[in-house]
Design an enzyme around this catalytic site. Structure first.
Site, PDB file in Angstrom:
ATOM      1  N   GLY A   1      39.138  16.688   8.587  1.00  0.00           N
ATOM      2  CA  GLY A   1      38.398  17.700   7.831  1.00  0.00           C
ATOM      3  C   GLY A   1      39.272  18.323   6.752  1.00  0.00           C
TER       4      GLY A   1
ATOM      5  CB  CYS B   1      41.185  19.523  10.217  1.00  0.00           C
ATOM      6  SG  CYS B   1      41.729  19.138  11.890  1.00  0.00           S
TER       7      CYS B   1
ATOM      8  N   GLY C   1      35.658  14.911   6.580  1.00  0.00           N
ATOM      9  CA  GLY C   1      36.135  14.040   5.514  1.00  0.00           C
ATOM     10  C   GLY C   1      35.111  13.744   4.441  1.00  0.00           C
TER      11      GLY C   1
ATOM     12  N   GLY D   1      30.956  20.161   6.650  1.00  0.00           N
ATOM     13  CA  GLY D   1      31.432  21.545   6.667  1.00  0.00           C
ATOM     14  C   GLY D   1      31.625  22.055   5.263  1.00  0.00           C
TER      15      GLY D   1
ATOM     16  NE  ARG E   1      36.787  32.179  10.260  1.00  0.00           N
ATOM     17  CZ  ARG E   1      36.739  33.461  10.579  1.00  0.00           C
ATOM     18  NH1 ARG E   1      37.511  34.327   9.944  1.00  0.00           N
ATOM     19  NH2 ARG E   1      35.932  33.890  11.529  1.00  0.00           N
ATOM     20  N   GLY E   2      38.758  26.669   8.826  1.00  0.00           N
ATOM     21  CA  GLY E   2      38.658  25.772   9.962  1.00  0.00           C
ATOM     22  C   GLY E   2      38.550  26.554  11.255  1.00  0.00           C
TER      23      GLY E   2
ATOM     24  NE  ARG F   1      35.846  23.273  17.510  1.00  0.00           N
ATOM     25  CZ  ARG F   1      36.628  22.418  16.919  1.00  0.00           C
ATOM     26  NH1 ARG F   1      37.867  22.776  16.578  1.00  0.00           N
ATOM     27  NH2 ARG F   1      36.220  21.187  16.645  1.00  0.00           N
TER      28      ARG F   1
ATOM     29  N   GLY G   1      38.276   3.192 -10.523  1.00  0.00           N
ATOM     30  CA  GLY G   1      36.970   3.488  -9.945  1.00  0.00           C
ATOM     31  C   GLY G   1      36.517   4.911 -10.181  1.00  0.00           C
TER      32      GLY G   1
END
Length: 480
Positions: A294, A297, A332, A353, A378-379, A393, A467
């Site tokens: 994340g 994260c 991600g 998120g 925030r994480g 968690r 790309g």
């Protein structure tokens, strides 16, 4: 580097024929494969309501008391109803002041009047805003102002029949009564509007209410939290653990599946097939895949544990497919291209998120920094979030640990506007991606993925550079 995109296929259909319908769990199917993450800067009731209206689903975070979380679940379930099975009622002895109070607290003033002010007793009348508009005395009893010439529906009528009566009567609400004239439920005209404006909304089959999920931890107290959530009507519970392959989560999954047979349970987070197998054997209906990837994260930096998301999604999805268990790619996601890659790699849905944190529907207020309109993000592994309760968690055992090791950061994200414009943009971007790959549905994409027709090719740093946007002096980027 990000995972490579799928190679293009033959296009033999227009983009509007591409279907994004996909399963969240064994029994829950969504029109749009989008899930908002159970984070305290992402998903509360407003986000969950609007995600469901757009065809996705929101998972309400658990960084609040179980009573508060259950109340938010209840609010989502009651936002869009077919039959309102627990309408607020008043009696003839109540006053205009009571109607005004309900209007201020609940936002509406169309209230059925029954013999004892409760559901299930004789329907005597109905009070709406127009009945009390010019009433000067707030102590006047409702028996003096209520409308008694009522149009009602009969108990046992279908939702379509009730809607037809409501449309022909041109009333705001339709009381449903039994053979004895007792009030049993209510239908609101505003719900017809919502059904018209959001045809792809995620709804349950029984009451046509919005789908909503909620997260819990793996502590003993979370069993009580789960019971409150089930009583509030939650459709799916996500067990929120940074590392889902633990005895604590396995015990929680077994408890939930044994006690609540119809409840859908998503386990995780996992990134390997062995982790997935343990949760599948415990009885999960879906898996959440991703660890340390994340945007907020720091698990892979702090704990040195995790896996590249492309590899995790592909391998776990391929393994879980043997057991008919859908997976949610969690983390991600930075663009519609990343969503397309995750789905093409085998994910049934994506959890977002930071992609949703800057929207109007996310919790928190906007602020300006250097001329940019921002919202905090925030994480759940950040010190700030853990101080509010998200430390559950992380598996620390039974003893309290005084030193909390952060596995996330706090920051801010740019304003993305309303979900009502943003989610349709995401859907259309993913449809274009699948069309370019030559597939009309996710099932077709997975069929070609596993028979070798849908191919990926690793890109060199030079290919990645070409790309993207390059060779310009300056440019502006407008997504939609």
């Amino acid at each position: 580097p990000p995972p490579p995109p799928p190679q293009p296929g033959h296009i033999a259909f227009p983009v509007h024929e591409v279907s994004l319908e996909s399963r969240l769990t064994k029994k829950i199917t969504l029109k749009a494969p989008f899930v908002s993450s159970p984070m305290d800067t992402v998903t509360e009731e407003t986000m969950a309501i609007n995600m469901a209206l757009q065809g996705g689903i929101g998972i309400i975070h658990s960084n609040m008391t179980d009573i508060e979380q259950a109340a938010q679940v209840h609010a989502v379930k009651k936002y869009k109803n077919g039959f309102i099975n627990d309408p607020v009622c008043l009696s003839v002895e109540d006053t205009v002041e009571d109607v005004v109070r309900i209007k201020k607290t609940l936002g509406y003033s169309g209230i059925p009047i029954t013999a004892d002010g409760k559901l299930g007793s004789k329907l005597l009348g109905f009070v709406s805003a127009r009945d009390i508009d010019f009433v000067e005395s707030s102590t006047m009893k409702l028996s003096s102002v209520m409308t008694t010439d009522l149009i009602t529906g009969s108990e046992g009528c279908s939702l379509a029949e009730a809607n037809d009566i409501l449309q022909k009567s041109k009333k705001g609400k339709l009381p449903i009564v039994d053979a004895g004239g007792n009030l049993v439920s209510l239908i609101a005209r505003t719900d017809l509007h919502k059904a018209r404006d959001f045809p792809n909304a995620s709804r349950d089959h029984a009451n046509k209410q919005l789908l909503v999920g909620a997260s819990i931890g793996t502590r003993p107290a979370d069993k009580d939290r789960a019971q409150r959530l089930v009583e509030a009507g939650v459709d799916v519970i996500v067990i929120d653990s940074s590392q889902g392959d633990s005895i604590y989560q396995l015990d929680m999954v077994k408890h939930l599946k044994a006690k609540y047979h119809e409840l859908q349970v998503i386990g995780g987070n996992v990134v390997t097939c062995s982790q997935a197998l343990h949760l599948i054997e415990a009885g999960v209906d879906g898996l959440r895949v991703g660890m340390g990837i994340g945007s907020i994260c720091t698990t892979q930096e702090v704990c040195a544990v995790g896996r590249a998301q492309g590899s995790a999604v592909y391998h776990v999805a391929r393994f879980a497919r043997k057991y008919d268990v859908p997976i949610v790619a969690d983390g991600g996601i930075q663009s519609t291209g990343h969503i397309t890659k995750a789905l093409a790699c085998g994910a049934s849905c994506v959890m977002m998120g930071s992609m949703l944190a800057g929207t109007e529907e996310a919790p928190g207020d906007y602020f300006f920094s250097e001329g940019v309109r921002l919202k905090k993000y925030r994480g759940m592994g950040s010190i700030e979030a853990m101080s509010k309760g998200s430390d559950k968690r992380y598996v620390w055992g039974d003893d309290d640990i005084q030193v909390k090791v952060a596995q996330g950061v706090s920051g801010s994200v740019a304003d993305k506007g309303s979900l009502r414009r943003y989610i349709p943009y995401l859907c259309q971007g993913v449809r274009h991606g699948l069309q370019d790959a030559g597939v009309k549905s996710l099932e077709m994409a997975w069929e070609r993925l596993y028979n070798g027709k849908l191919r990926f090719e690793i890109r060199s740093p030079a290919a990645q550079k070409e790309g993207g946007v390059h060779s310009l002096h300056n440019y502006s980027k407008r997504l939609y």
